[in-house]
Design a protein around this motif. Structure first.
Motif, PDB file in Angstrom:
ATOM      1  N   PHE A 143       0.928  -1.199   0.071  1.00 12.76           N
ATOM      2  CA  PHE A 143       0.103   0.064  -0.062  1.00 12.76           C
ATOM      3  C   PHE A 143       0.940   1.288  -0.188  1.00 12.76           C
ATOM      4  N   ALA A 201       3.159   1.539  -3.181  1.00 15.21           N
ATOM      5  CA  ALA A 201       2.229   1.142  -4.290  1.00 15.21           C
ATOM      6  C   ALA A 201       3.211   1.012  -5.784  1.00 15.21           C
ATOM      7  N   HIS A 202       3.852   1.867  -5.728  1.00 16.30           N
ATOM      8  CA  HIS A 202       4.422   2.400  -6.929  1.00 16.30           C
ATOM      9  C   HIS A 202       5.161   1.396  -7.863  1.00 16.30           C
ATOM     10  N   LYS A 206       3.313  -1.238  -9.609  1.00 19.11           N
ATOM     11  CA  LYS A 206       2.547  -0.837 -10.617  1.00 19.11           C
ATOM     12  C   LYS A 206       3.708  -0.588 -12.108  1.00 19.11           C
ATOM     13  N   TRP A 241       3.363  10.863  -4.601  1.00 17.68           N
ATOM     14  CA  TRP A 241       3.071   9.578  -3.837  1.00 17.68           C
ATOM     15  C   TRP A 241       3.193   8.481  -4.726  1.00 17.68           C
ATOM     16  N   ILE A 242       2.206   8.237  -5.407  1.00 22.81           N
ATOM     17  CA  ILE A 242       1.826   7.228  -6.457  1.00 22.81           C
ATOM     18  C   ILE A 242       1.512   7.843  -7.681  1.00 22.81           C
ATOM     19  N   VAL A 243       2.608   7.387  -8.701  1.00 27.22           N
ATOM     20  CA  VAL A 243       2.610   8.176  -9.904  1.00 27.22           C
ATOM     21  C   VAL A 243       2.091   7.247 -10.908  1.00 27.22           C
TER      22      VAL A 243
END
Lengths: 539, 554
Positions: free
Chosen positions: A500, A503-504, A507, B75-77
């Protein structure tokens, strides 16, 4: 375009260089043979067998990583020039799935070692069946030819039937196994019937040809009834593997009856293989559509999968409500999760290449996260079963006191299965929702709403277990569990937290594999297919 | 390190520390952590002092979106979007942040007698969950990325669930799951809205950029020349970017065939109204309050309910002014019904705690009404009412807790003459309940009057405003009715035999009550110096933005 390998399996005899791409599967077969052969010399002990299995798993893992590396960095995309024409495809998607499968296989073997090895007299047979189904699953994700798909699915299914009823003295297991097999046989028969219809219509076993035929058929507006029937029947086979409603009836029984390590195995691996296969097939359909505007042609297919997804999700969640057995509840929960994952597949009719990719990435990420959630939840359940002898929800009561190191990971896994932040389950759902939202169509928003409502529905039954563990206490004695098991479930829970907050990386990694899939199966130039160039440009 | 990050995660650090200290020290560590958080948060006053009417105009800026202590890191890209760790504070978040740290500290202190509770197992878990809850609450008030906001919003759920479910009263399981289900129902609606807002803003920006022939368009509020080329989760950007606003508000922008702005507005509204709570989404509140242990009731009433109101002002109104206009009437009616219904229900209760719970519903109705009419006085009054209620209702809940600890029941009719038995407690109780009643010179008064004035002001634009205001004013009478009746039954009258030996409020209890009592009085006498100077600048900006956008869309 840097397809280095353009050899047809049947035209050119494969050389070592090509065979390297099959090395993980070949290793799996070799391990199975070794497990058969070694008892002659070394005896049939659990320890020996597990050792050979472990060696096989390590070897397969290393080779799978190599294939993964080759497919993503060198742009090598397998043995087939046309993704539909060849019998076998090795690309980023299949390699990625294989790596995951092997990791999971290791987890399941670990569970087996902890729980069943001590009084298991037929360890070699168990591992042959387990590895056999693993082999079938890794074949499933590499095939895009009707014949090959059927062979792969049966290779995965037959050992699964047997392994569910592995303990001959267990009545429940035997019953489950029989149900599973009868249901599976019927679905396989329907699938074969569908395949024969499709072959009869198109004269080809290649999914690409069938896809071209379908798209042409939809474009002219003929709406061939037989074609629709053929496709639907074929879908039944995959829906059975995924345990999509209404082909899910085997799932709760088989999951409840089987030994828990087998249940764990089936709940993730078998479903994931079916979903990745479906993903590959839908990708082929996309790749043969003429232009982004024509994507609307395959909308009926997208809607079929979307409705399947919505129904699966909702029925799975509602059925889980009244379950007393935690294994059975988790079985229904896995049906619901199959629904969420099918939603990611339903994104395939996206007009832009980024759109397919988003769907693909969402599915792959979800599978990875789902793997940890389920391994953790089943792992805890397994240890409760080993200690108390049953998996009734009552046997979880007061777990927070009886075994805090089981209760905390269980809470984390269950809350993650609901899909609440700050746990990875939410990230998995988030990518699916984003992929669906990017469709910006009725289908997309319909599925978004179904997905979030299902999150709400699912809360209650997952929390029932949490309630048992934290709020109720009937004074049962502390749970004795092996250290290895505690480590396994706590690592799973920790992974859910890590995935969590970071998360990157996951992905971006899956993004890379998804992109190689685009190169491999969507950009293949073929004379009668003008689409391809679009995807090449997009890349 | 950014001060907001520090404030938000200090409780988490405390929670981590709680894992390792010996059991007997846990509550001290937790109290220290929450106190430290409070002290650190007070340093924010430095930024906001001097922001009054004649003060420094830069504190609140000329436009909505003037923020302080900003920190933003990707944070999340994703392929096309960035979810940021984006914190900032303005006149909307600041007072609520201070309220949270204060109530957090006081209720942590109220948990000090944990060992004497009926369920006193798991002290470590209790304080860890408590501190995690505080992190979630603080995060909500400073997160400006919608995704991050949602994360903090959800992070609160699980600790709250356990705090009610494990340490609550007899029907705790039911109350906890009801709270969880209701709130989650609201948040899934919010989740749909987050996804939809991202893609619709993406479409708006793409269209505008294509028209201009550029890569992206200029940010709507950041003066540093930032260009945005994709959809965004930035709550301020979504509100202040004229392109996005024009697209969101346009009558031709449809979501599943329904006009986008009103639909999204109402989806978000329901999400926040469940938290507020307003009728008809209020049914979880009495259950949760009655079953929750006293400190958790204080948190629930003092902070959690404010998140609903904060959500309206941060998300619903600035981003969907068109929706605000469409739904104004409905919202005002819901507000009025909450006021009257809550008050009538409160009047009928015989359970002390339930009475206070229903009074919360009634009081939060004023918040909704004040916001719904979209006038200066209304919105200021709503904000004031949130803060006033944030002080007075935890105080009331604590007062109930004090007597419950001694009498072990909460039947109003079985009490009597407590003022004689416990004079110090009685005096403080009178202040608390009169503040809740809305007696002039106490905090409850200002908020209610401002809201009513604001509703009358709205008469120029809404025909229904006058009758609404009159009905709402009737709520004040009802409130006076049930509170005075309550005081008569519990505190006045002859001293009763069964309560004779009760000790007066202990030093700890008095020390918890006194800050709240002082604030009740201070806010009633000096509303400008205590609240309005810190909030009005931002609230006026929001209102100006809302009315300008509505005018632009006309």
């Amino acid at each position: 375009m840097n397809l280095l390998m353009q050899a047809n399996l049947w035209a050119n005899i494969p050389v070592g260089e090509h065979l390297a791409f099959f090395s993980p599967m070949i290793t799996l077969v070799c391990t199975m043979l070794a497990i058969v052969a070694c008892p002659i010399v070394l005896g049939r002990g659990s320890r020996t067998t597990a050792g050979i299995a472990l060696l096989g798993i390590i070897a397969t893992f290393i080779l799978a990583l190599r294939v993964l590396h080759a497919t993503t960095t060198n742009g090598v995309s397998g043995l087939s020039t046309d993704p539909g024409a060849g019998l076998f495809i090795v690309d980023g998607l299949s390699a990625f799935f294989q790596v995951l499968l092997i990791i999971f296989l290791a987890g399941v073997t670990w569970l087996w070692w902890l729980g069943s090895s001590a009084n298991e007299r037929n360890a070699p047979e168990f591992f042959i069946l387990l590895f056999g189904s693993a082999l079938g699953m890794s074949m499933m994700v590499s095939s895009a030819n009707l014949l090959m798909i059927v062979v792969a699915m049966e290779t995965a299914s037959l050992p699964s039937y047997a392994i569910v009823g592995f303990d001959k003295r267990d009545r429940l297991g035997a019953e489950a196994s029989l149900k599973y097999m009868v249901f599976g046989a019927i679905c396989a028969a329907i699938m074969l019937y569908g395949a024969s219809l499709l072959y009869g219509l198109t004269g080809s076993l290649s999914v690409a040809d069938i896809a071209r035929f379908t798209v042409a058929n939809l474009a002219t507006g003929e709406h061939h009834l037989l074609l629709a029937l053929g496709l639907l029947c074929f879908l039944v086979g995959i829906a059975f593997k995924v345990s999509a409603v209404p082909f899910h009836f085997w799932c709760p029984d088989a999951f409840q009856g089987a030994k828990i390590e087998v249940t764990t195995w089936l709940s993730v691996a078998s479903k994931a293989a079916g979903l990745v296969l479906l993903l590959r097939l839908t990708m082929i359909f996309c790749s043969v559509v003429g232009s982004p505007a024509d994507m609307s042609l395959i909308q009926p297919l997208a809607w079929t999968i979307a409705i399947l997804a919505a129904v699966t999700c909702t029925v799975g969640n509602f059925s889980a409500y009244k379950q007393k057995s935690v294994k059975r509840m988790l079985a229904y929960s896995s049906i619901a999760h199959a629904g969420y994952m099918l939603m990611a597949v339903a994104v395939f009719a996206h007009p832009a290449v980024e759109g397919h990719q988003a769907g693909m990435v969402a599915l792959l990420v979800y599978i990875v996260i789902y793997l940890f959630m389920n391994l953790g939840a089943f792992g805890v359940t397994a240890m409760i079963v080993w200690d108390t002898g049953n998996d009734d929800i009552k046997s979880f009561s007061g777990l927070m006191r009886r075994a805090p190191f089981l209760a905390v990971p269980m809470i984390i896994c269950l809350v993650s299965l609901v899909g609440l932040p700050p746990l990875a389950g939410f990230i998995g759902k988030w990518w699916i929702l984003l992929a669906l939202g990017s469709l910006d169509s009725t289908l997309g928003w319909f599925l978004v709403i179904v997905a979030v409502l299902n999150t709400l529905i699912s809360l209650y039954y997952y929390m029932r277990v949490v309630v048992q563990m934290t709020l109720r206490d009937e004074g049962d004695p502390a749970v004795q569990s092996p250290f290895g098991g505690l480590a396994l479930v706590n690592i799973c829970a920790l992974m859910l937290l890590i995935l969590f907050f970071r998360a990157h990386p996951l992905k971006t990694t899956t993004d890379r594999f998804a992109r190689t899939l685009n190169v491999a199966s969507l950009t293949t130039p073929s004379p009668d297919n003008a689409v391809a160039s679009r995807f090449i440009e997009a890349d | 390190m950014n001060i907001l990050t520090l404030i938000v995660f200090l409780p988490t650090l405390g929670a981590l520390l709680c894992l390792f200290v010996p059991k007997s020290q846990v509550r001290a560590v937790a109290l220290a952590a929450s106190f430290l958080t409070f002290i650190v948060s007070l340093s924010l006053f430095g930024t906001f002092f001097g922001g009054g009417p004649e003060g420094d105009p830069d504190v609140f800026g000329a436009d909505y979106g003037t923020l302080h202590h900003i920190t933003r890191t990707p944070w999340i890209v994703g392929n096309s979007f960035t979810i940021e760790y984006y914190l900032g504070i303005d006149g909307l978040g600041f007072p609520l942040l201070i309220l949270t740290t204060l109530i957090g500290f006081l209720s942590c202190w109220a948990s000090w007698n944990f060992d004497s509770w009926k369920i006193n197992k798991g002290v470590r878990a209790y304080f860890i969950l408590f501190l995690l809850l505080e992190t979630g609450m603080l995060g909500v008030f400073v997160a400006l990325d919608f995704f991050l906001f949602y994360i903090f919003w959800e992070v609160m759920l699980l600790p709250m669930y356990f705090l009610i479910g494990v340490w609550g009263g007899p029907r705790r399981e039911y109350a906890a799951i009801k709270f969880f289900l209701f709130t989650l129902a609201g948040s899934v609606l919010m989740l749909v809205a987050i996804v939809a807002m991202y893609f619709y803003s993406d479409a708006a920006i793409a269209a505008e950029a294509a028209r201009l022939g550029t890569e992206g368009i200029a940010s709507g509020y950041r003066g540093d020349g930032t260009v945005i080329s994709n959809g965004t989760f930035d709550l301020i950007e979504l509100a202040m970017n004229p392109t996005i606003q024009a697209y969101f508000g346009a009558k031709t922008t449809l979501f599943l065939g329904i006009r986008f702005a009103p639909l999204m507005f109402i989806a978000l509204f329901i999400g926040f109204a469940i938290k507020l709570p307003s009728v008809p989404f209020h049914t979880w509140l009495p259950d949760a309050h009655v079953e929750a242990p006293t400190p958790i009731s204080m948190i629930l009433a003092g902070v959690l309910l404010k998140m609903g109101g904060y959500g309206f002002l941060r998300v619903c109104y600035p981003i969907f002014p068109a929706g605000a206009e469409v739904w104004a009437y409905t919202l005002a009616m819901v507000g009025v019904v909450s006021i009257i219904y809550g008050a009538l229900c409160a009047m009928a209760q015989t359970d002390f705690k339930k009475l206070v719970a229903y009074s919360s519903i009634s009081h939060m109705g004023y918040v909704l009404l004040g916001i719904a009419v979209m006038t200066t006085a209304g919105i200021q009054g709503a904000m004031f009412q949130m803060l006033a209620h944030g002080i007075s209702s935890p105080m009331c809940f604590f007062l109930v807790g004090v007597i419950y600890d001694r009498a072990h029941h909460r039947e109003i009719n079985r009490f009597g003459g407590l003022w004689l038995t416990m004079p110090r407690y009685g005096t403080l109780a009178t202040i608390g309940f009169f503040a809740s009643l809305g007696l002039p010179a106490l905090c409850g008064f200002i908020g209610e009057v401002w809201v009513l004035l604001g509703t009358f002001d709205a008469g120029t634009k809404f025909a229904w405003a006058y009758p609404t205001a009159i009905v709402a004013a009737f709520g004040v009478v009802l409130t006076a009715g049930y509170i005075l009746w309550l005081i008569r039954r519990v505190y006045l009258g002859k001293e009763r035999e069964e309560y004779k030996g009760y000790t007066d409020a202990t030093g700890r209890e008095t020390m918890i009550l006194i800050p709240m009592a002082i604030l009740c009085i201070a806010m009633g006498i000096l509303p400008a110096q205590t609240v309005f100077n810190f909030t009005n600048g931002t609230l006026d900006n929001i209102l100006t933005h809302v009315s300008q956008t509505i005018a632009m869309l006309m």
